[in-house]
Enzyme design. Structure first.
Site, PDB file in Angstrom:
ATOM      1  N   HIS A   8     -19.057   5.549 -15.887  1.00  0.00           N
ATOM      2  CA  HIS A   8     -18.630   4.944 -17.164  1.00  0.00           C
ATOM      3  C   HIS A   8     -19.736   4.063 -17.741  1.00  0.00           C
ATOM      4  CE1 HIS A   8     -14.535   5.545 -15.243  1.00  0.00           C
ATOM      5  NE2 HIS A   8     -14.391   6.153 -16.405  1.00  0.00           N
ATOM      6  N   SER A  11     -13.179   8.282 -11.020  1.00  0.00           N
ATOM      7  CA  SER A  11     -12.200   7.279 -10.584  1.00  0.00           C
ATOM      8  C   SER A  11     -11.343   7.837  -9.455  1.00  0.00           C
ATOM      9  CB  SER A  11     -11.303   6.870 -11.756  1.00  0.00           C
ATOM     10  OG  SER A  11     -12.113   6.416 -12.813  1.00  0.00           O
ATOM     11  N   ASP A  28     -16.577  16.005 -17.652  1.00  0.00           N
ATOM     12  CA  ASP A  28     -15.440  16.622 -18.338  1.00  0.00           C
ATOM     13  C   ASP A  28     -15.974  17.456 -19.503  1.00  0.00           C
ATOM     14  OD1 ASP A  28     -13.233  15.333 -16.818  1.00  0.00           O
ATOM     15  OD2 ASP A  28     -14.182  13.528 -17.586  1.00  0.00           O
TER      16      ASP A  28
HETATM   17  O1  PAF Z   1     -11.971  11.211 -19.854  1.00  0.00           O
HETATM   18  C1  PAF Z   1     -11.057  10.359 -19.826  1.00  0.00           C
HETATM   19  O2  PAF Z   1     -11.101   9.367 -19.101  1.00  0.00           O
HETATM   20  C2  PAF Z   1      -9.848  10.558 -20.720  1.00  0.00           C
HETATM   21  O3  PAF Z   1      -9.486  11.895 -20.816  1.00  0.00           O
HETATM   22  C3  PAF Z   1     -10.014   9.926 -22.127  1.00  0.00           C
HETATM   23  C4  PAF Z   1     -11.138  10.604 -22.900  1.00  0.00           C
HETATM   24  C5  PAF Z   1     -10.300   8.454 -21.985  1.00  0.00           C
HETATM   25  C6  PAF Z   1      -8.731  10.108 -22.934  1.00  0.00           C
HETATM   26  O4  PAF Z   1      -7.660   9.463 -22.329  1.00  0.00           O
END
Ligand code: PAF
Length: 289
Positions: A44, A194, A158
């Site tokens: 993050h 996570s 993702d």
């Molecule tokens: O990737 C994520 O953590 C989630 O899918 C997001 C983009 C925050 C949407 O809830």
């Protein structure tokens, strides 16, 4: 509104964010949005740093979005550690965090959802997690509207999510640039997530097989092996060497359109989902980029 000692503003309502954004826009500032579900890790932080570099003001969101979880998924047990998250955001120089309640985002009577219907949500995680991308598209659209972001930052881990976001942003003419940040890995190669916190030490060690299998396929690709079936076989064979790994999918599609491909002659996504014990992990590599 709350303020930590590092000047991280903490907002829990849409109105607070809107007032903050109005002020920043009036001052001519650009806004970068980093949507997250919290339990923040180094991956993050790479999003925050990219946003910090590219935009005047960085807003992170920390919201475990109920509508993107299926009935048998981990919504209730998803890690929530907002105080620790705030410390990390403040240390990165993030300006504000939006941490709404589910009721703030989906008040009584809520009835609008975004679905991407061109097929890209019918494969990979979309096929295994019905409704997942409808929930993601809905919350991300709301976050983009609330923050009026100029740029929004998402991780390549993702990659399908990024393709979906780019699709609805283009289709709905949302004036935001979608930026994809490379996968952040531990020294072992394990992609940061996570959900890694669900695993035991033994499982974490076993989970290294995901990145190892993708690396083998990438090496084969770089040595001239461009047949999709062969590359998938290389990944499967490596995953099968790990007794704790149970394959959910190993797939290869063009990227970002996510169309089937036999021989790679354009950028393609080689993506995997694997259970290590009860924890479902995903990882990917983009070939031919
Ligand atoms: O990737 C994520 O953590 C989630 O899918 C997001 C983009 C925050 C949407 O809830």
């Amino acid at each position: 509104m709350n303020e930590t000692k590092h000047n991280l503003k903490i907002f829990t309502t849409v109105n607070e964010v809107r007032a903050f954004v109005r002020e920043q826009k009036q001052a001519g500032k650009t806004i970068g949005l980093c949507p997250t579900m919290g339990a923040l890790h180094e991956g993050h932080m790479t999003l925050m740093r990219a946003a910090r570099k590219a935009c005047d003001v960085v807003i992170a969101s920390v919201f475990v979005n109920p509508v993107q979880f299926g009935p048998n998924e981990d919504y209730d047990k998803y890690p929530r550690q907002f105080d620790a998250d705030c410390k990390k955001l403040a240390a990165e120089g993030v300006d504000a965090v939006f941490h709404p309640t589910p009721e703030e985002m989906y008040p009584a009577g809520y009835g609008t959802y975004i679905t991407v219907e061109n097929g890209i949500t019918d494969v990979l995680c979309g096929a295994r997690r019905p409704g997942h991308f409808r929930g993601v598209a809905t919350v991300v659209t709301k976050l983009m509207n609330i923050t009026q972001a100029d740029k929004a930052f998402f991780g390549q881990k993702d990659a399908q999510q990024v393709a979906v976001v780019r699709r609805f942003v283009a289709d709905l003419n949302i004036p935001v640039e979608v930026c994809m940040v490379p996968i952040c890995r531990e020294a072992s190669g394990l992609a940061r997530s996570s959900r890694n916190s669900y695993m035991t030490a033994e499982e974490k060690q076993a989970a290294v097989v995901l990145s190892r299998s993708l690396r083998k396929a990438k090496e084969a690709f770089e040595h001239g092996e461009h047949t999709a079936e062969t590359l998938k076989t290389i990944v499967r064979a490596e995953l099968e060497t790990e007794p704790l790994a149970k394959i959910d999918y190993v797939d290869l599609y063009t990227y970002p359109a996510l169309l089937p491909v036999d021989v790679i002659d354009e950028p393609c996504l080689l993506a995997i989902a694997v259970y290590i014990g009860k924890t479902r992990l995903i990882d990917n590599v983009i070939l031919g980029d």
